[in-house]
Scaffold this active site. Structure first.
Site, PDB file in Angstrom:
ATOM      1  N   HIS A 117      14.692 116.324 -35.315  1.00 14.74           N
ATOM      2  CA  HIS A 117      14.409 117.234 -34.207  1.00 14.74           C
ATOM      3  C   HIS A 117      12.905 117.313 -33.945  1.00 14.74           C
ATOM      4  O   HIS A 117      12.452 117.208 -32.809  1.00 14.74           O
ATOM      5  CB  HIS A 117      14.964 118.611 -34.577  1.00 14.74           C
ATOM      6  N   ASP A 152      30.714 124.077 -13.511  1.00  9.01           N
ATOM      7  CA  ASP A 152      30.280 125.436 -13.822  1.00  9.01           C
ATOM      8  C   ASP A 152      30.209 125.620 -15.349  1.00  9.01           C
ATOM      9  O   ASP A 152      31.220 125.867 -16.000  1.00  9.01           O
ATOM     10  CB  ASP A 152      31.292 126.407 -13.183  1.00  9.01           C
ATOM     11  N   LYS A 166      27.834 125.991 -30.906  1.00  4.42           N
ATOM     12  CA  LYS A 166      26.660 125.833 -30.025  1.00  4.42           C
ATOM     13  C   LYS A 166      26.268 124.363 -29.979  1.00  4.42           C
ATOM     14  O   LYS A 166      25.935 123.812 -28.929  1.00  4.42           O
ATOM     15  CB  LYS A 166      25.514 126.703 -30.559  1.00  4.42           C
ATOM     16  N   GLU A 200      16.842 120.238 -24.477  1.00  6.57           N
ATOM     17  CA  GLU A 200      16.570 120.297 -25.923  1.00  6.57           C
ATOM     18  C   GLU A 200      16.347 118.901 -26.501  1.00  6.57           C
ATOM     19  O   GLU A 200      17.203 118.018 -26.359  1.00  6.57           O
ATOM     20  CB  GLU A 200      17.747 120.975 -26.649  1.00  6.57           C
TER      21      GLU A 200
HETATM   22  C1  MEV Z   1      20.969 122.860 -32.496  1.00  5.11           C
HETATM   23  O1  MEV Z   1      20.788 122.944 -31.093  1.00  5.11           O
HETATM   24  C2  MEV Z   1      22.420 122.664 -32.821  1.00  5.11           C
HETATM   25  C3  MEV Z   1      22.768 122.686 -34.303  1.00  5.11           C
HETATM   26  O2  MEV Z   1      22.262 123.890 -34.897  1.00  5.11           O
HETATM   27  C4  MEV Z   1      24.253 122.630 -34.397  1.00  5.11           C
HETATM   28  C5  MEV Z   1      24.796 122.832 -35.798  1.00  5.11           C
HETATM   29  O3  MEV Z   1      24.167 123.503 -36.606  1.00  5.11           O
HETATM   30  O4  MEV Z   1      25.918 122.330 -36.032  1.00  5.11           O
HETATM   31  C6  MEV Z   1      22.111 121.552 -35.047  1.00  5.11           C
END
Ligand code: MEV
Length: 443
Positions: free
Chosen positions: A401, A304, A288, A92
């Protein structure tokens, strides 16, 4: 080469027995539009050294090629006063850049501090017993001693390394399911993740339990009242836990180049964490983001990542509601941000010493102990989370991003080197989108 497309031709028995080239040919002929170029393309990812390729093929079954992923590094992590360059395998855009930014930011504010809160791993023997609860409870101390004794040949080496079986508890689930009990076993596995060790011991426990019940005078007549259902480690390891934290006086947070003073930044940041503590929808995305960092190091070091993810999410829900794994406090004008992260990882055994790049990752980290690796991984998760929240409460994540993603879009549109250079310059102060980049290239 014929290009066959009927459904019948897409079914095969004995696929695993075909040679690698045979597998590739069969797949190419039956599933791809251009078999020859597919074979060539997939073969081009084979390792040039046959021995290395054999090692990679040994990790899985039915391999036809290798699947490349970027191997990046986030430098400038100061952890308990020691500098690290952290290896990260992730696809990513902007994850490694974000981790590097957070590392550098906290480096000038004392760096990250960590504490190992536990290293206990868990395994379970699930069984049914209808021969009397009291009786089983009464003989359990003998069973326990027998199980530990019978597993000695498996545990001898781990015992020598300072690990082994820590305890075996008897748990009663009969209120939920008739006759259901569990041996909950705890282990110390030193620098190895310990899955094979734990599962071997547990399977021996299962056999020894059956033998004990069969032979013991008080239970032999009812040995058919025991049924061992399964013996397997638990990936939920809440006591294999590390804390990673950063803190500084609010005034030292700085303005971070945004139109936001340190106090407002701290308040917005704290509130963002609160939201993830309150709302599972936000908590899932928040966590995430933490796993963007954690998984990348876990993968790079040959550990793992499915086990780490499963455990992390279970831990996030341990109080009955899924919540943020990270926390923030503002007390006496001090900003503190931390994470308690269960991480059952290893630095010996498994893939860690077999995968050529995992070995390099560990060398990059100074061949850490499992505890040291736990610290580095938790810190990377925290750094990633810091960077994400910082973007979210200031510019939003899309500008950073999409800037990183710009190069992917340019590659997808088959831009030439000079076009890429021009596009990067052109979009330095503009919003990136697929159509905007396509229009730019067409213009
Ligand atoms: C993107 O891979 C991860 C985010 O969405 C995490 C978050 O919102 O804290 C930017």
């Amino acid at each position: 080469m014929d290009h066959k497309t009927t459904n019948e031709q897409k079914i095969i028995s004995g696929f695993s027995k075909l040679s690698k080239v045979g597998k590739l040919k069969w797949l190419a002929e039956n599933f791809f539009k251009d078999p020859q170029s597919t074979i060539e393309e997939l073969r081009s990812y084979w390792h040039s050294d046959d021995d290395q390729q054999k090692i990679l093929d040994g990790f899985s079954e039915n391999t036809i090629s290798n699947f490349p992923m970027p191997f990046g590094v986030a430098p400038n992590f100061l952890i308990d006063g020691k500098p690290y360059a952290v290896p990260m395998v992730i696809e990513e855009s902007s994850v490694v850049a974000a981790a590097s930014m957070a590392a550098k930011y906290w480096m000038s504010r004392g760096g990250f501090k960590t504490t190992i809160l536990g290293t206990i791993k868990i395994g379970q023997v699930h069984f049914k017993w209808f021969g009397g609860k009291e009786l089983f409870i009464k003989i359990f101390p003998q069973i326990k001693a027998d199980l530990i004794q019978e597993a000695k040949s498996i545990t001898a080496n781990m015992d020598k390394r300072g690990g082994g079986i820590l305890d075996i508890e008897l748990l009663d689930f009969t209120e939920k399911e008739d006759g259901l009990y569990q041996l909950r076993c705890s282990f110390e596995t030193c620098d190895s993740m310990g899955a094979n060790f734990i599962n071997s011991v547990l399977e021996q426990f299962g056999k020894s339990l059956q033998t004990f019940i069969f032979n013991h005078p008080s239970t032999s007549a009812q040995s058919n009242q025991l049924m061992v259902i399964m013996c397997i480690l638990s990936n939920f390891t809440p006591d294999c836990l590390v804390r990673a934290e950063v803190s500084c006086p609010i005034s030292e947070l700085g303005t971070m180049g945004f139109d936001l003073d340190a106090e407002a930044f701290a308040y917005k940041f704290w509130t963002a964490i609160r939201i993830a503590e309150i709302d599972p929808y936000r908590a899932t995305t928040h966590n995430k983001g933490i796993f963007n960092g954690i998984d990348a190091v876990v993968l790079a070091t040959g550990n793992d990542f499915r086990a780490i993810e499963a455990c992390g999410h279970a831990y996030a829900a341990k109080d009955g509601q899924y919540k943020s794994l990270s926390h923030c406090s503002i007390e006496d004008d001090v900003f503190r941000f931390w994470i308690d992260m269960p991480l059952a990882v290893g630095t010996v055994g498994g893939l860690t010493n077999l995968h050529p790049i995992a070995k390099k990752s560990l060398e990059l980290l100074g061949n850490p102990t499992a505890e040291e690796l736990m610290k580095v991984i938790a810190v990377t998760g925290l750094a990633q989370n810091f960077a994400a929240i910082r973007s979210l409460i200031t510019t939003g994540i899309q500008s950073g991003h999409m800037k990183m993603h710009l190069v992917n879009i340019l590659h997808q549109l088959k831009a030439r080197d000079n076009e890429i250079e021009n596009a990067v310059e052109y979009f330095s102060d503009k919003v990136v989108s697929f159509s905007a980049v396509r229009d730019f290239l067409e213009a």
